[in-house]
Design an enzyme around this catalytic site. Structure first.
Site, short mmCIF file in Angstrom:
data_model
loop_
_atom_site.label_atom_id
_atom_site.label_comp_id
_atom_site.label_asym_id
_atom_site.label_seq_id
_atom_site.Cartn_x
_atom_site.Cartn_y
_atom_site.Cartn_z
CG ASN A 150 -9.63 31.14 16.71
OD1 ASN A 150 -10.65 30.61 16.32
ND2 ASN A 150 -9.04 30.81 17.82
CD GLU A 248 -16.10 24.24 24.04
OE1 GLU A 248 -15.31 24.88 24.76
OE2 GLU A 248 -16.65 23.19 24.43
CB CYS A 282 -10.06 30.24 22.56
SG CYS A 282 -9.84 28.52 22.13
CD GLU A 461 -16.24 21.80 20.69
OE1 GLU A 461 -15.09 22.26 20.66
OE2 GLU A 461 -17.09 22.03 19.82
#
Ligand code: NDP
Length: 480
Positions: A150, A248, A282, A461
């Site tokens: 994405n 993630e 996301c 992260e």
């Protein structure tokens, strides 16, 4: 037919099997190049190169790693327009978005972690009267980085940069659906003379090349961004080998809109947070929860704005909504719109494939879609669609807003719109998510922890969190 190649040990190479995968251009639905269908043997070759390079890279001074990484950032910047065009062609996103967000952020990722290499410090603990403990943080060795389609270069570099800054060497795989900017990054590595074997980029299918990275016995950690089901599979495969995992995963993010918010700012940002990158971020808000007293006004204004959004050719500077990434993904999005209807949802605008003229007629376009009349328990509101589809729903009290916001297995991000400071704090604390934006969306400071709770992931992260993930702490205790 053009072909891209793997980049292993500082050189370009074909996959050992000589098998190739078609790469489609989402705007036209046509194949425009081939990419390596790499297998376990290619991953092992990349691993051997990374393993050989580890000692010298991990022993460089952090200031030397800084210079190498800054060279990469500058190398991308020099070819900025080419990178932006490539990202748009490969992914279907508007070139204006790639130019404004994706490529600048990839450059920032390398710059930020180049600096982090020189700033990262470890802890020490003085034990009164007895001695001192200090923590040594050494790189892990060879690590694997696997990223989705994405935000291709943006998320690829978000993993690679901290891994390198912390002194690891890397075997990295971009999504097979969007490999092109990772290939251009390989060219930059070659052109700036990045040390051989330190960063190896291998292309191929997830279940093949991706899984081979996860299963390789020499690879010490996996940093993965992608879907929740793939994350589960990686835990099953790599977790049993005691690898460190940073995952993630997916989201189903709520926007909580209270009547006292700055209405115009909220409306404008909610359109963006719903449909930026065709809803394929996301962090996009896909469940919009609006306080009763402004629900009807919001519905009318939101639908009016969304109905005017035009889906168009991603290559044009003026386009704001481009193509979704692939035919299977477009079909998945459209199938969810049918599920929503069967669940009693009312489509207020959009709801169909958009067919563009001429050579774009086979492209993967979906109209921006707004649906209401669904409860939060239905599949449309529980499962990640990851496209330009949002639902709107109402709430009467903050407690009801929170109950609805928290009612999914996901917990990545949420947006809260209110001018009541106390409520903002209370709601932010009570949301089951890793990230909360108040009166904004997607405002990022790279030093902050980034990640989700529940089925949205494991670990964080960003900032020094990523540097800590990519290092192994060792406590040294010295008695006085
Ligand atoms: P996938 O999980 O399908 O793929 C992600 C990456 O994993 C790709 O490189 C893929 O390769 C690879 N892969 C697939 N199967 C395996 C496997 N068995 N072992 C190892 N690697 C594998 O996700 P998508 O690419 O479809 O990305 C969309 C998802 O990513 C959404 O769920 C979205 O929410 C999530 N995401 C999460 C973010 C976050 O920060 N939490 C940010 C961005 C996206 P290939 O594509 O070649 O099959």
């Amino acid at each position: 037919m053009d072909r891209i190649q793997n980049f292993i040990n500082g050189a370009f190479s074909d996959p050992i099997s000589n098998q190739w995968i078609d790469n489609y251009q989402p705007a036209t639905g046509k194949v425009y190049c081939e990419i390596p269908a790499s297998k376990a043997e290619d991953i092992d070759r990349a691993y051997q190169a990374a393993e050989s390079a580890f000692e010298s890279w991990s022993n460089l001074k952090s200031s030397e790693r800084f210079h190498h990484m800054m060279n990469v950032a500058n190398g991308i910047r020099e070819r900025m327009e080419e990178f932006a065009q490539a990202e748009s062609k490969d992914n279907g996103k508007p070139v204006s978005l790639a130019r404004a967000v994706d490529i600048p952020r990839a450059i920032s990722n390398f710059e930020f972690y180049a600096s982090a290499a020189t700033q990262f410090a470890s802890e020490s603990h003085y034990t009164e009267g007895l001695g001192i403990n200090y923590t040594l943080r050494r790189p892990l060795g060879v690590v694997g980085c696997i990223s989705p389609w994405n935000l291709p270069l943006y998320l690829f570099s978000w993993k690679i940069a901290p891994a390198l800054a912390a002194g690891n060497t890397v075997v990295a795989k971009p999504s097979e659906i969007t490999p092109m900017t990772a290939f251009l990054l390989s060219e930059v590595l070659r052109d700036v003379g990045f040390p051989k074997g330190v960063l190896n980029i291998v292309h191929g299918l997830g279940p093949d090349a991706g899984e081979s990275i996860c299963m390789h016995p020499g690879i010490k950690a996996i940093s993965f961004t992608g879907g929740t089901n793939t994350g589960k599979r990686i835990i099953e495969k790599a977790g049993t080998q005691f690898k460190k995992l940073s995952l993630e995963l997916g989201g189903k993010n709520p926007n909580l809109i209270f009547a006292d918010c700055d209405y115009d700012e909220m409306l404008k940002t909610t359109v963006q947070s719903s449909f930026a990158n065709q809803g394929q971020i996301c962090l996009c808000g896909s469940r919009i929860l609006v306080e009763d007293s402004i629900y009807e006004k919001f519905k009318a204004d939101f639908v009016s704005k969304v109905s005017k959004m035009e889906v168009g050719n991603p290559a044009l500077d003026t386009t704001k909504m481009g193509a979704v990434v692939s035919k299977p993904h477009m079909e998945k999005i459209l199938s969810y719109i049918e599920i929503a209807k069967s669940e009693g949802g009312e489509v207020l605008c959009g709801g169909r494939r958009a067919v563009l003229p001429g050579e774009l007629s086979e492209g993967y376009y979906v109209e921006p879609t707004v649906i209401e009349n669904l409860d939060q328990e239905c599949r449309t509101n529980q499962e990640e669609i990851f496209g330009p589809v949002v639902t709107i729903d109402r709430f009467a009290t903050p407690a009801e807003a929170l109950q609805k916001a928290n009612a999914t297995p996901y917990g990545l991000a949420a947006s809260v719109w209110t001018n009541d400071l106390k409520r903002a704090h209370r709601v932010a604390e009570a949301l089951h998510t890793g990230i909360v934006w108040v009166n904004c969306w997607l405002q990022r400071d790279l030093r902050t922890p980034f990640g989700g709770v529940k089925n949205s992931g494991v670990g964080r992260e960003g900032g020094f969190e990523a540097m800590q993930f990519f290092t192994e702490p060792k406590n040294v205790c010295i008695k006085y």
